[in-house]
Scaffold this motif. Structure first.
Motif, PDB file in Angstrom:
ATOM      1  N   GLY A 222       0.817  -1.202  -0.047  1.00 30.05           N
ATOM      2  CA  GLY A 222       0.025   0.049  -0.171  1.00 30.05           C
ATOM      3  C   GLY A 222       0.772   1.151  -0.100  1.00 30.05           C
ATOM      4  N   VAL A 223       1.956   1.380   0.781  1.00 31.05           N
ATOM      5  CA  VAL A 223       3.040   2.470   0.651  1.00 31.05           C
ATOM      6  C   VAL A 223       3.649   2.672  -0.526  1.00 31.05           C
ATOM      7  CG1 VAL A 223       4.808   3.385   2.079  1.00 31.05           C
ATOM      8  CG2 VAL A 223       2.953   2.311   3.442  1.00 31.05           C
ATOM      9  N   ILE A 224       3.989   1.515  -1.090  1.00 30.69           N
ATOM     10  CA  ILE A 224       4.767   1.695  -2.291  1.00 30.69           C
ATOM     11  C   ILE A 224       3.763   2.079  -3.433  1.00 30.69           C
ATOM     12  CG2 ILE A 224       5.866   0.289  -3.969  1.00 30.69           C
ATOM     13  CD1 ILE A 224       7.106  -1.366  -1.749  1.00 30.69           C
ATOM     14  N   TYR A 225       2.584   1.603  -3.402  1.00 28.71           N
ATOM     15  CA  TYR A 225       1.838   1.854  -4.449  1.00 28.71           C
ATOM     16  C   TYR A 225       1.469   3.524  -4.283  1.00 28.71           C
ATOM     17  CZ  TYR A 225      -2.243   1.948  -7.779  1.00 28.71           C
ATOM     18  OH  TYR A 225      -3.350   2.198  -8.616  1.00 28.71           O
ATOM     19  N   ARG A 226       1.062   3.884  -3.262  1.00 25.76           N
ATOM     20  CA  ARG A 226       0.391   5.082  -2.972  1.00 25.76           C
ATOM     21  C   ARG A 226       1.605   6.282  -3.077  1.00 25.76           C
ATOM     22  NH1 ARG A 226      -4.293   7.333   0.247  1.00 25.76           N
ATOM     23  NH2 ARG A 226      -4.892   5.601  -0.938  1.00 25.76           N
ATOM     24  N   TYR A 227       2.863   5.771  -2.668  1.00 29.16           N
ATOM     25  CA  TYR A 227       3.727   6.793  -2.620  1.00 29.16           C
ATOM     26  C   TYR A 227       5.029   6.648  -3.478  1.00 29.16           C
ATOM     27  CZ  TYR A 227       1.442   8.160   1.693  1.00 29.16           C
ATOM     28  OH  TYR A 227       0.528   8.730   2.700  1.00 29.16           O
ATOM     29  N   VAL A 228       4.941   5.592  -4.458  1.00 28.81           N
ATOM     30  CA  VAL A 228       6.055   5.346  -5.304  1.00 28.81           C
ATOM     31  C   VAL A 228       5.380   5.298  -6.597  1.00 28.81           C
ATOM     32  CG1 VAL A 228       7.978   3.935  -6.029  1.00 28.81           C
ATOM     33  CG2 VAL A 228       7.773   4.503  -3.887  1.00 28.81           C
ATOM     34  N   LEU A 229       4.673   4.302  -6.681  1.00 26.11           N
ATOM     35  CA  LEU A 229       3.862   3.782  -8.170  1.00 26.11           C
ATOM     36  C   LEU A 229       3.113   5.003  -8.835  1.00 26.11           C
ATOM     37  CD1 LEU A 229       3.383   0.211  -7.746  1.00 26.11           C
ATOM     38  CD2 LEU A 229       5.411   1.199  -8.734  1.00 26.11           C
ATOM     39  N   CYS A 230       2.183   5.560  -7.924  1.00 30.07           N
ATOM     40  CA  CYS A 230       1.225   6.452  -8.261  1.00 30.07           C
ATOM     41  C   CYS A 230       1.953   7.756  -8.678  1.00 30.07           C
ATOM     42  CB  CYS A 230       0.023   6.675  -7.243  1.00 30.07           C
ATOM     43  SG  CYS A 230      -1.099   5.350  -7.336  1.00 30.07           S
ATOM     44  N   PRO A 231       2.522   8.402  -7.913  1.00 26.91           N
ATOM     45  CA  PRO A 231       3.347   9.659  -8.044  1.00 26.91           C
ATOM     46  C   PRO A 231       4.245   9.694  -9.475  1.00 26.91           C
ATOM     47  CG  PRO A 231       3.653   9.300  -5.897  1.00 26.91           C
ATOM     48  CD  PRO A 231       3.179   8.060  -6.364  1.00 26.91           C
ATOM     49  N   PHE A 232       5.067   8.623  -9.746  1.00 31.29           N
ATOM     50  CA  PHE A 232       5.663   8.247 -10.710  1.00 31.29           C
ATOM     51  C   PHE A 232       4.822   8.031 -12.115  1.00 31.29           C
ATOM     52  CE2 PHE A 232       8.980   8.263  -7.614  1.00 31.29           C
ATOM     53  CZ  PHE A 232       9.686   9.503  -8.221  1.00 31.29           C
ATOM     54  N   GLN A 233       3.609   7.625 -11.737  1.00 29.48           N
ATOM     55  CA  GLN A 233       2.696   6.989 -13.073  1.00 29.48           C
ATOM     56  C   GLN A 233       3.153   5.786 -13.442  1.00 29.48           C
ATOM     57  OE1 GLN A 233       2.048  10.428 -15.616  1.00 29.48           O
ATOM     58  NE2 GLN A 233       0.701  11.481 -13.815  1.00 29.48           N
ATOM     59  N   VAL A 234       3.691   4.994 -12.673  1.00 26.75           N
ATOM     60  CA  VAL A 234       3.948   3.651 -13.036  1.00 26.75           C
ATOM     61  C   VAL A 234       3.124   2.543 -12.261  1.00 26.75           C
ATOM     62  CG1 VAL A 234       6.333   4.270 -14.014  1.00 26.75           C
ATOM     63  CG2 VAL A 234       5.650   3.487 -11.412  1.00 26.75           C
ATOM     64  N   GLU A 235       1.958   2.705 -12.356  1.00 25.69           N
ATOM     65  CA  GLU A 235       1.154   1.793 -11.812  1.00 25.69           C
ATOM     66  C   GLU A 235       1.042   0.345 -12.359  1.00 25.69           C
ATOM     67  OE1 GLU A 235      -0.185   4.881 -12.661  1.00 25.69           O
ATOM     68  OE2 GLU A 235      -0.689   5.815 -11.033  1.00 25.69           O
ATOM     69  N   TYR A 236       1.359   0.426 -13.713  1.00 29.47           N
ATOM     70  CA  TYR A 236       1.437  -0.939 -14.448  1.00 29.47           C
ATOM     71  C   TYR A 236       2.414  -1.916 -13.921  1.00 29.47           C
ATOM     72  CZ  TYR A 236       5.206   1.485 -16.975  1.00 29.47           C
ATOM     73  OH  TYR A 236       6.278   2.128 -17.249  1.00 29.47           O
ATOM     74  N   LEU A 237       3.219  -1.391 -12.958  1.00 26.52           N
ATOM     75  CA  LEU A 237       4.404  -2.290 -12.434  1.00 26.52           C
ATOM     76  C   LEU A 237       3.991  -2.882 -11.105  1.00 26.52           C
ATOM     77  CD1 LEU A 237       7.327  -0.075 -13.262  1.00 26.52           C
ATOM     78  CD2 LEU A 237       6.716  -2.170 -14.146  1.00 26.52           C
ATOM     79  N   GLU A 238       2.522  -2.586 -10.791  1.00 22.62           N
ATOM     80  CA  GLU A 238       2.191  -3.153  -9.345  1.00 22.62           C
ATOM     81  C   GLU A 238       2.226  -4.560  -9.281  1.00 22.62           C
ATOM     82  OE1 GLU A 238      -2.623  -3.393 -10.249  1.00 22.62           O
ATOM     83  OE2 GLU A 238      -1.860  -1.814  -9.384  1.00 22.62           O
ATOM     84  N   THR A 239       1.907  -5.335 -10.121  1.00 18.60           N
ATOM     85  CA  THR A 239       2.218  -6.661  -9.933  1.00 18.60           C
ATOM     86  C   THR A 239       3.505  -7.153  -9.670  1.00 18.60           C
ATOM     87  OG1 THR A 239       0.107  -7.237 -11.443  1.00 18.60           O
ATOM     88  CG2 THR A 239       1.450  -9.103 -10.977  1.00 18.60           C
ATOM     89  N   ILE A 240       4.608  -6.758 -10.306  1.00 23.08           N
ATOM     90  CA  ILE A 240       5.730  -7.176 -10.175  1.00 23.08           C
ATOM     91  C   ILE A 240       6.482  -6.949  -9.041  1.00 23.08           C
ATOM     92  CG2 ILE A 240       8.075  -6.658 -11.174  1.00 23.08           C
ATOM     93  CD1 ILE A 240       6.826  -6.434 -13.849  1.00 23.08           C
ATOM     94  N   VAL A 241       6.107  -5.380  -8.616  1.00 27.65           N
ATOM     95  CA  VAL A 241       6.629  -4.847  -7.310  1.00 27.65           C
ATOM     96  C   VAL A 241       6.021  -5.565  -6.179  1.00 27.65           C
ATOM     97  CG1 VAL A 241       6.524  -2.729  -5.975  1.00 27.65           C
ATOM     98  CG2 VAL A 241       6.870  -2.755  -8.345  1.00 27.65           C
ATOM     99  N   PHE A 242       4.728  -5.909  -6.315  1.00 32.95           N
ATOM    100  CA  PHE A 242       3.893  -6.640  -5.182  1.00 32.95           C
ATOM    101  C   PHE A 242       4.480  -8.358  -4.982  1.00 32.95           C
ATOM    102  CE2 PHE A 242      -0.259  -4.208  -5.492  1.00 32.95           C
ATOM    103  CZ  PHE A 242       0.406  -3.264  -4.962  1.00 32.95           C
TER     104      PHE A 242
END
Length: 194
Positions: free
Chosen positions: A60-80
């Motif tokens: 949740g923290v990574i998604y909200r504060y890293v992936l969303c601000p840099f607009q790379v939400e498509y990497l969520e599965t790999i990061v998770f």
């Protein structure tokens, strides 16, 4: 910020009504494989509670504060997946040092938490339902508690089944699958709670 009522609804819904194993059919490998003894099942449940709850928080923290601000939400599965793998390695090292008997009893199923689709499913559900960090942690904790309840109940039933005269065609995995199916039907009764 989520209200206490919303968090309570998430808690009941994720643990009982939408049980990850019995209604969503995620995490069946450890559910069926580690449910031979209640002690081992409880140990696996504790490990899953730790991993899913912590993975929900970190994801949740990574998604909200890293992936969303840099607009790379498509990497969520790999990061998770990377987050989950790191957490499982931490749990494995801890159990190997602190509780070697439980580590041996869990065997191959402990590293399988990494590939347990329930862990990744919770992280992705938190994003899909747009939960905040606290709601995501609550959802992760409740889902893992639901997993633990289901696996411990199945282990208790399997321990009792060992002393029964079961017809030959139903011995082994068939009776376990039949029992799991009946448990899923019983958990459908919780749907009226919400």
């Amino acid at each position: 910020m989520e209200s206490v009522k919303e968090l309570l609804v998430i808690l009941i819904s994720s643990s009982l009504v939408s049980n990850v194993v019995l209604s969503q059919f995620l995490g069946l490998c450890p559910f069926l494989g580690v449910s031979r003894r209640t002690g081992t099942a409880a140990g696996m449940g504790a490990a899953v509670i730790f991993v899913i709850t912590l993975a929900s928080a970190v994801a949740g923290v990574i998604y909200r504060y890293v992936l969303c601000p840099f607009q790379v939400e498509y990497l969520e599965t790999i990061v998770f997946i990377l987050v989950i793998a790191a957490l499982v390695q931490f749990v494995e090292m801890f159990l190997k040092k602190a509780m070697p008997s439980l580590y041996e009893a869990l065997g191959v199923y402990l590293p399988l938490i990494t590939t347990n689709c329930a862990v990744l499913g919770v992280a992705l559900t938190n994003v899909q339902k747009e939960y905040g960090i606290l709601a995501g942690i609550t959802n992760g904790f409740a889902t893992s508690v639901g997993f633990t309840v289901a696996i411990v109940i199945l282990a208790g039933i399997r321990e009792k089944l060992a002393y029964n005269d079961i017809p030959r065609p139903f011995q082994g995995m068939p009776i376990v699958l039949l029992t799991a199916g009946l448990m899923a039907i019983a958990f459908c009764g919780f749907a009226g709670l919400l």
